[in-house]
Design an enzyme around this catalytic site. Structure first.
Site, PDB file in Angstrom:
ATOM      1  N   LYS A 203       0.513 105.832  21.852  1.00  0.00           N
ATOM      2  CA  LYS A 203       0.718 104.459  22.285  1.00  0.00           C
ATOM      3  C   LYS A 203      -0.423 104.093  23.221  1.00  0.00           C
ATOM      4  O   LYS A 203      -0.623 104.726  24.255  1.00  0.00           O
ATOM      5  CB  LYS A 203       2.044 104.359  23.018  1.00  0.00           C
ATOM      6  CG  LYS A 203       2.301 102.977  23.553  1.00  0.00           C
ATOM      7  CD  LYS A 203       3.739 102.854  23.943  1.00  0.00           C
ATOM      8  CE  LYS A 203       4.038 101.472  24.439  1.00  0.00           C
ATOM      9  NZ  LYS A 203       5.452 101.346  24.778  1.00  0.00           N
ATOM     10  N   LYS A 257       0.780 103.022  17.750  1.00  0.00           N
ATOM     11  CA  LYS A 257       1.063 101.694  18.284  1.00  0.00           C
ATOM     12  C   LYS A 257      -0.053 101.262  19.213  1.00  0.00           C
ATOM     13  O   LYS A 257      -0.422 102.050  20.091  1.00  0.00           O
ATOM     14  CB  LYS A 257       2.384 101.768  19.048  1.00  0.00           C
ATOM     15  CG  LYS A 257       2.807 100.497  19.746  1.00  0.00           C
ATOM     16  CD  LYS A 257       4.094 100.746  20.491  1.00  0.00           C
ATOM     17  CE  LYS A 257       4.516  99.482  21.217  1.00  0.00           C
ATOM     18  NZ  LYS A 257       5.732  99.667  21.984  1.00  0.00           N
TER      19      LYS A 257
HETATM   20  C1  PBG Z   1       7.271  99.694  26.481  1.00  0.00           C
HETATM   21  C2  PBG Z   1       7.199  98.925  25.218  1.00  0.00           C
HETATM   22  C3  PBG Z   1       6.114  98.140  24.814  1.00  0.00           C
HETATM   23  C4  PBG Z   1       6.455  97.570  23.601  1.00  0.00           C
HETATM   24  C5  PBG Z   1       7.704  98.061  23.237  1.00  0.00           C
HETATM   25  N1  PBG Z   1       8.165  98.902  24.246  1.00  0.00           N
HETATM   26  C6  PBG Z   1       4.802  97.971  25.465  1.00  0.00           C
HETATM   27  C7  PBG Z   1       4.729  97.396  26.792  1.00  0.00           C
HETATM   28  O1  PBG Z   1       5.412  96.434  27.136  1.00  0.00           O
HETATM   29  O2  PBG Z   1       3.905  97.913  27.546  1.00  0.00           O
HETATM   30  C8  PBG Z   1       5.591  96.620  22.852  1.00  0.00           C
HETATM   31  C9  PBG Z   1       6.116  96.101  21.554  1.00  0.00           C
HETATM   32  C10 PBG Z   1       5.406  94.896  21.049  1.00  0.00           C
HETATM   33  O3  PBG Z   1       4.400  94.434  21.619  1.00  0.00           O
HETATM   34  O4  PBG Z   1       5.857  94.362  20.027  1.00  0.00           O
HETATM   35  N2  PBG Z   1       8.099 100.793  26.451  1.00  0.00           N
END
Ligand code: PBG
Length: 335
Positions: A203, A257
């Protein structure tokens, strides 16, 4: 006399196979099917409520009963799994995200209701602190530092509660070190050996999460950035080492991601580990595509399906995408 290799090569015409619809279908290497889809949905408290998300046109936050309706719709469309993300009101957030440890918090209530109504759809729960913390970080914040091991302990407990509520797959998206092993151990100890873990193995610290932060209400809250725990977008070898660790610790599936800007990572991960590999086409990717469509720059269906093919070509087994129900409907129309 037989033609030389050079002569044969010069007679090669790549367009022969592209001439007809039937021949294009015959040589097609990748296909998108409904089986490739995971639909992420946002949850809010209350009953019979929906709330628009300004940054993500067409996506709404759903109260639990509406989420159940969405799950029924997803099952009817043939979508294999949904993933839930809660919007926790500010007054229920605190510095350690303690609401994540309530057995009947929003995400667990939604899982119970969905599993009761639609037992045969897969429910993937995100286990991360950011929707629950008052500062919007994915970990416990002490003196400006995201404390790794205390966070891991907390999300391992939360994972057990999510499994108890009926989650089929636990998806940790926090990037703390050692969390996969800790979650696996906690699940096993609690008797949830069969609950799977989809690790957000790679991520990246990405700008493309912007719209999501409005969706779960962390936009104005986040202090600083997530660079001390998410991967640096500059790095690719490091992404492989992260994935390797998560697999050693017991991840059943891995996620990359964001998606479209990281297709190279997907390909490397798939080639290196040959494990079920997923991409998250994140909120920013969704919003970019829709903005292009709204500006009349390209056709929505063609652009979205092309993005899905890109994921398949890169080696994805499936994609988490806000377009999932739309894609499922387009595919059904072709039927
Ligand atoms: C954090 C989380 C994120 C997303 C899902 N869970 C990233 C964040 O806010 O830093 C992003 C999903 C998206 O952008 O669709 N646990």
């Amino acid at each position: 006399m037989a033609a030389s290799v050079d002569e044969i090569t010069s007679r090669r015409r790549m367009r022969r196979n592209r001439r007809f619809d039937w021949s294009r279908r015959l040589v097609r290497e990748n296909r998108v099917t409904v089986d490739d889809l995971i639909w992420p949905i946002f949850l809010i408290e209350g009953t019979d409520r929906t709330e628009p998300i300004d940054a993500m046109p067409g996506v709404e936050r759903l109260s639990v009963d509406r989420a159940v309706a969405a799950a029924i719709e997803a099952a009817e469309l043939g979508i294999p799994a949904i993933a839930t993300f809660p919007y926790i009101p500010l007054e229920k957030r605190d510095a350690s995200g303690s609401n994540i440890l309530l057995p009947d918090n929003l995400i667990n209530a939604a899982t119970r209701a969905i599993k009761e109504a639609v037992p045969h759809i897969g429910v993937i729960t995100d286990v991360a602190l950011d929707p629950f913390t008052s500062h919007g970080h994915d970990g416990i914040l002490v003196d400006g530092i995201i404390v790794n091991d205390a966070t891991v302990e907390q999300i391992a407990k939360a994972a057990v509660l999510q499994a108890e509520a009926g989650a089929d797959i636990i998806a940790p998206s926090d990037m703390m070190d050692g969390r996969i092993g800790a979650i696996r151990e906690a699940l096993d100890d609690a008797g949830y050996q069969d609950v799977a873990i989809m690790s957000y193995a790679t991520k990246f610290a990405s700008a493309f999460y912007g719209p999501y932060r409005e969706a779960v209400g962390t936009l104005g809250l986040l202090q600083g950035d997530k660079n001390t725990y998410y991967l640096d977008p500059s790095n690719s070898d490091e992404a492989l080492r992260e994935t390797e660790l998560d697999l050693e610790e017991g991840a059943d599936m891995v996620m990359v991601k964001p998606g479209m800007p990281y297709l190279d990572i997907i390909r490397r991960v798939k080639d290196a580990f040959a494990m079920p590999t997923f991409a998250y086409q994140v909120s920013g990717e969704y919003s970019i595509l829709l903005a292009g469509v709204e500006k009349g720059l390209f056709d929505e269906r063609r652009a979205v399906m092309e993005s899905m093919l890109a994921f398949k070509r890169a080696g994805c087994d499936g994609v988490m995408t806000y377009f999932a129900p739309k894609i499922a409907r387009w595919l059904a129309q072709n039927g």
